[in-house]
Design an enzyme around this catalytic site. Structure first.
Site, PDB file in Angstrom:
ATOM      1  N   CYS A   1       0.966  -1.465   0.011  1.00  0.00           N
ATOM      2  CA  CYS A   1       0.044  -0.001   0.004  1.00  0.00           C
ATOM      3  C   CYS A   1       0.769   1.434   0.041  1.00  0.00           C
ATOM      4  O   CYS A   1       2.061   1.317   0.575  1.00  0.00           O
ATOM      5  CB  CYS A   1      -0.846  -0.022   1.347  1.00  0.00           C
TER       6      CYS A   1
ATOM      7  N   ARG B   1       2.426   1.281  -5.797  1.00  0.00           N
ATOM      8  CA  ARG B   1       2.651   0.238  -4.579  1.00  0.00           C
ATOM      9  C   ARG B   1       1.448  -0.542  -4.365  1.00  0.00           C
ATOM     10  O   ARG B   1       1.600  -1.628  -3.855  1.00  0.00           O
ATOM     11  CB  ARG B   1       2.825   1.344  -3.368  1.00  0.00           C
TER      12      ARG B   1
ATOM     13  N   TRP C   1      -2.943  -2.395  -1.583  1.00  0.00           N
ATOM     14  CA  TRP C   1      -2.795  -3.872  -2.180  1.00  0.00           C
ATOM     15  C   TRP C   1      -3.199  -4.904  -1.339  1.00  0.00           C
ATOM     16  O   TRP C   1      -2.822  -5.028  -0.009  1.00  0.00           O
ATOM     17  CB  TRP C   1      -1.174  -4.022  -2.329  1.00  0.00           C
TER      18      TRP C   1
ATOM     19  N   ASN D   1      -0.486   0.431   6.169  1.00  0.00           N
ATOM     20  CA  ASN D   1       0.258  -0.654   5.336  1.00  0.00           C
ATOM     21  C   ASN D   1       1.067  -1.566   6.008  1.00  0.00           C
ATOM     22  O   ASN D   1       1.706  -1.164   6.970  1.00  0.00           O
ATOM     23  CB  ASN D   1       1.295   0.221   4.382  1.00  0.00           C
ATOM     24  N   GLY D   2       1.065  -2.824   5.625  1.00  0.00           N
ATOM     25  CA  GLY D   2       1.333  -3.912   6.502  1.00  0.00           C
ATOM     26  C   GLY D   2       0.583  -4.783   6.970  1.00  0.00           C
ATOM     27  O   GLY D   2      -0.401  -4.872   6.272  1.00  0.00           O
TER      28      GLY D   2
ATOM     29  N   GLU E   1      15.272 -14.303 -15.843  1.00  0.00           N
ATOM     30  CA  GLU E   1      15.033 -12.763 -15.516  1.00  0.00           C
ATOM     31  C   GLU E   1      14.045 -12.674 -16.851  1.00  0.00           C
ATOM     32  O   GLU E   1      12.955 -11.881 -16.732  1.00  0.00           O
ATOM     33  CB  GLU E   1      16.087 -11.830 -15.605  1.00  0.00           C
TER      34      GLU E   1
ATOM     35  N   LYS F   1      10.114 -11.612 -16.373  1.00  0.00           N
ATOM     36  CA  LYS F   1       9.574 -10.428 -17.009  1.00  0.00           C
ATOM     37  C   LYS F   1       8.184 -10.731 -17.696  1.00  0.00           C
ATOM     38  O   LYS F   1       7.121  -9.820 -17.717  1.00  0.00           O
ATOM     39  CB  LYS F   1      10.531  -9.584 -17.777  1.00  0.00           C
TER      40      LYS F   1
ATOM     41  N   GLU G   1       5.023 -11.637 -15.616  1.00  0.00           N
ATOM     42  CA  GLU G   1       4.512 -10.611 -14.650  1.00  0.00           C
ATOM     43  C   GLU G   1       3.825  -9.760 -15.726  1.00  0.00           C
ATOM     44  O   GLU G   1       2.998  -9.078 -15.020  1.00  0.00           O
ATOM     45  CB  GLU G   1       5.291  -9.847 -13.693  1.00  0.00           C
TER      46      GLU G   1
ATOM     47  N   LYS H   1       4.767  -3.026  -6.237  1.00  0.00           N
ATOM     48  CA  LYS H   1       6.230  -2.641  -6.484  1.00  0.00           C
ATOM     49  C   LYS H   1       6.970  -2.929  -5.490  1.00  0.00           C
ATOM     50  O   LYS H   1       7.920  -3.472  -5.515  1.00  0.00           O
ATOM     51  CB  LYS H   1       6.435  -0.975  -6.812  1.00  0.00           C
TER      52      LYS H   1
HETATM   53  O1  M6R Z   1      12.552  -3.706  -4.123  1.00  0.00           O
HETATM   54  P1  M6R Z   1      13.085  -5.261  -4.300  1.00  0.00           P
HETATM   55  O2  M6R Z   1      14.286  -5.227  -5.278  1.00  0.00           O
HETATM   56  O3  M6R Z   1      13.585  -5.785  -2.990  1.00  0.00           O
HETATM   57  O4  M6R Z   1      12.012  -6.183  -5.058  1.00  0.00           O
HETATM   58  C1  M6R Z   1      12.198  -7.503  -5.213  1.00  0.00           C
HETATM   59  C2  M6R Z   1      11.139  -8.116  -5.968  1.00  0.00           C
HETATM   60  O5  M6R Z   1       9.974  -7.909  -5.366  1.00  0.00           O
HETATM   61  C3  M6R Z   1      11.356  -7.641  -7.452  1.00  0.00           C
HETATM   62  O6  M6R Z   1      12.428  -7.531  -7.938  1.00  0.00           O
HETATM   63  C4  M6R Z   1      10.270  -8.019  -8.432  1.00  0.00           C
HETATM   64  O7  M6R Z   1      10.548  -9.254  -8.445  1.00  0.00           O
HETATM   65  C5  M6R Z   1      10.017  -7.325  -9.527  1.00  0.00           C
HETATM   66  N1  M6R Z   1       8.814  -6.716  -9.673  1.00  0.00           N
HETATM   67  C6  M6R Z   1      10.206  -8.001 -10.983  1.00  0.00           C
HETATM   68  O8  M6R Z   1      10.187  -7.192 -12.037  1.00  0.00           O
END
Ligand code: M6R
Length: 606
Positions: free
Chosen positions: A2, A27, A76, A102-103, A481, A485, A488, A601
């Site tokens: 959130c 977020r 979220w 948030n949390g 990776e 991508k 998602e 995010k």
């Molecule tokens: O903020 P962070 O780098 O710790 O986030 C880790 C993952 O949640 C983040 O890399 C996620 O996998 C991405 N949305 C992928 O594109």
């Protein structure tokens, strides 16, 4: 997870709260809501709606009363589905106190049962609502002192939280608190801000204050007071935000993700500046590296893939054994870790709960922590012994692109630093790899200039049900990776495999027309040959092969040509076409590129 924003000041609160929510929508975007205080004694004005922020904004057309203080939330969902009722803010039974969160409050059920027994009436299924009822009672006990009430309530909560509260009887005041979840203060002139991250208020002020664990902040337009849970006043820890509002805007690109893909050359160059001839002691002084005998990299998602590439580099250049762990799994298997272990958490946001918890576990067992992070003032770097900041700038799209590129660069810099400390690298090698690193921004530019045909090619696979990615050596994490991508963004089945694993099972997935992306830059002649054989194998079974390489690949159906660089640095170049494939596929399938379904995010819950 959130997004949270609060404004109190000389101007109308609605515009900065909405602007903050717009910037924080990455977020979470299951629902959004706002609460504003009016004159003392008048009821709060509250509006909340399920769905994206746009749904809430439509309701505002019917008119909003003037207010100079308010809070906003973009959700979220965790506890309770994304409905109007479960959206934040939540109100106490008097309708005078509003709270956003948030949390996750882990003890919310026991709190709720006790509060219901006392006569509190609950409306939602959320964990948050227990807190607003608790806060309401505590405020009465403390004679209307909302900050004192917040301190008392925080001490009763288990879990992670950022909380912001307002009360209609004290219209200029916003009280916030945090534990294991982000909250920053924006310091303005006759106005002050609270938010999950600085992007929410960047167009108003560049002055920010960090908040530590279990701290409560009380703001009015002219005063900011920070206390611990015992009520002791704490000195503010101020820093200046180094980027401006345009960095958090789309700047002519159709999506943030596309803008961020094109920002990679600059992000890489900024992360390299002043570091190519070694990391200086201002970064590493908190570490004692000479006696370490093992490196553990902990990260999630894309950052985990950067860690996998880091393993190849550290093992080769620094001669140390490296384990790369999913942060979410690490602490639960109670791994062996001691003072000779160097733990490297990698995180763009610096707030990922899984990574933070894994890092705390390692630290409590004596490990030294050297984090890689993109977000100044966030929790992971604050709790580390040393931090290597990446300079990707704000990454708004949920799918990580430029942060990944800079995380790779950070891993190379750490590997070289460790190798240097251990006396394993010759000046000739360091000079050669330094030159290669310096050329990366220009080479990424070259890749970006040549990806246009890939955009059209990708659209041809729009209706495919699955896409596979193959690679060997550092090409394998790159393949992982590429698959992440695509999953998602395109909501398409995708998997990454080491080329050699194919014939141990995955080759059964290949069917007539299955698209296979082969990450196969040269650099290691033996592996290049082996990848060429893998391409032949899948092609013989009907696959359409898109090869990413710096040389011709006769067996491939399509070739995306990238420049040559050092074998270990190849992922920085070869991931770019994979990002473009995922982006283009999402657009072709009509998906929301910047805010893919079910994701957020910053993942601040375990
Ligand atoms: O903020 P962070 O780098 O710790 O986030 C880790 C993952 O949640 C983040 O890399 C996620 O996998 C991405 N949305 C992928 O594109």
């Amino acid at each position: 997870m959130c997004g949270i924003v609060g404004y109190t000041g000389k101007n109308s609160a609605l515009a900065p709260v909405l602007e903050g929510l717009r910037r924080l929508e990455y977020r979470g975007y299951d629902s959004a809501g706002i609460a504003l205080t009016l004159e003392a004694g008048l009821p709060l004005w509250v509006e909340k709606r399920a769905g994206k922020l746009g749904n809430l904004e439509e309701t505002l057309d019917q008119g909003v009363p003037t207010s100079h203080s308010g809070i906003g939330h973009t959700r979220w969902a965790t506890h309770g589905g994304p409905t109007d009722t479960n959206a934040h803010p939540h109100l106490d039974n008097d309708g005078k106190l509003a709270l956003i969160h948030n949390g996750i409050i882990e003890n919310y059920v026991e709190l709720r049962l006790a509060l219901e027994a006392k006569g509190h009436h609950f409306k939602s299924e959320t964990d948050t609502e227990s807190v607003v009822h608790l806060l309401s009672d505590a405020r009465k006990e403390h004679g209307g002192d909302l900050a004192a009430a917040m301190r008392q309530v925080c001490a009763q909560l288990r879990g992670s939280f950022t909380l912001l509260a307002i009360h209609s009887d004290d219209p200029e005041r916003i009280v916030g608190a945090r534990r294991n979840s982000p909250l920053v203060v924006g310091v303005g002139d006759g106005e002050n801000f609270l938010a999950s991250d600085v992007s929410a208020f960047i167009s108003h002020t560049k002055r920010a204050l960090e908040l530590g664990q279990d701290e409560v902040v009380d703001i009015t337009p002219t005063k900011i007071t920070i206390t611990d849970l015992a009520g002791n006043t704490l000195p503010p820890n101020e820093y200046e935000i180094s980027w401006d509002a345009s960095a958090a805007e789309r700047g002519g690109f159709s999506h943030f993700m596309l803008k961020e893909i094109y920002e990679q050359p600059k992000a890489i160059a900024d992360t390299l500046i002043g570091r190519m001839s070694g990391l200086d002691s201002s970064i590493t002084s908190g570490l004692e590296l000479v006696n370490i005998n093992k490196v553990v990299i902990i990260a999630c998602g894309t950052a985990y893939h950067a860690g996998l590439v880091g393993k190849y580099a550290i093992e080769k250049w620094a001669g140390l054994p490296v384990e790369v762990e999913f942060a979410s799994e690490y602490r639960y298997r109670e791994p062996y870790v001691d003072a000779a272990t160097l733990v490297i958490p990698i995180s763009q946001s610096g707030e990922t709960m899984d990574t933070l918890m894994a890092m705390r576990y390692a630290k409590s067992h004596g490990a030294q922590v050297f984090s890689v992070c993109n977000t100044n003032g966030s929790t992971i770097p604050r709790e580390s012994d040393a931090v290597l900041y990446t300079f990707a700038g704000p990454e708004i799209a949920v799918a990580s692109t430029k942060a990944f590129a800079t995380q790779l660069v950070a891993m190379y810099l750490i590997a070289l630093h460790l190798g240097t400390v251990r006396g394993l690298l010759s000046p000739e090698f360091l000079a050669q790899i330094g030159d290669e690193l310096a050329e990366l921004p220009g080479k990424v530019e070259q890749v970006l200039e040549t990806v246009e045909p890939l955009r059209e090619l990708t659209r041809k696979f729009k209706d495919s049900t699955s896409m596979l990615f193959l690679g060997r050596h550092v090409g394998f994490p790159t393949a992982l990776e590429g698959a992440l991508k695509l999953k998602e963004l395109a909501y398409m089945h995708a998997e990454g495999f080491p080329g050699g694993e194919l014939k141990h099972g995955p080759i059964a997935l290949i069917d007539e027309g299955t698209p296979v992306v082969a990450v196969m830059p040269t650099g290691n002649a033996l592996l290049t040959e082996k990848m060429a054989s893998n391409v032949q194998e899948v092609k013989a079974r009907g696959a359409v092969v898109i090869a990413i390489s710096d040389v011709d690949v006769p067996a491939a159906t399509h070739l995306i040509r990238i420049p040559t660089t050092h074998e270990f640095l190849q992922p920085v170049l070869s991931v770019v076409p994979l990002q473009v494939i995922a982006y283009e596929m999402a657009v072709a399938r009509g998906n929301d590129v910047d805010q893919p379904r079910n994701l957020a995010k910053s993942v601040t819950v375990e």
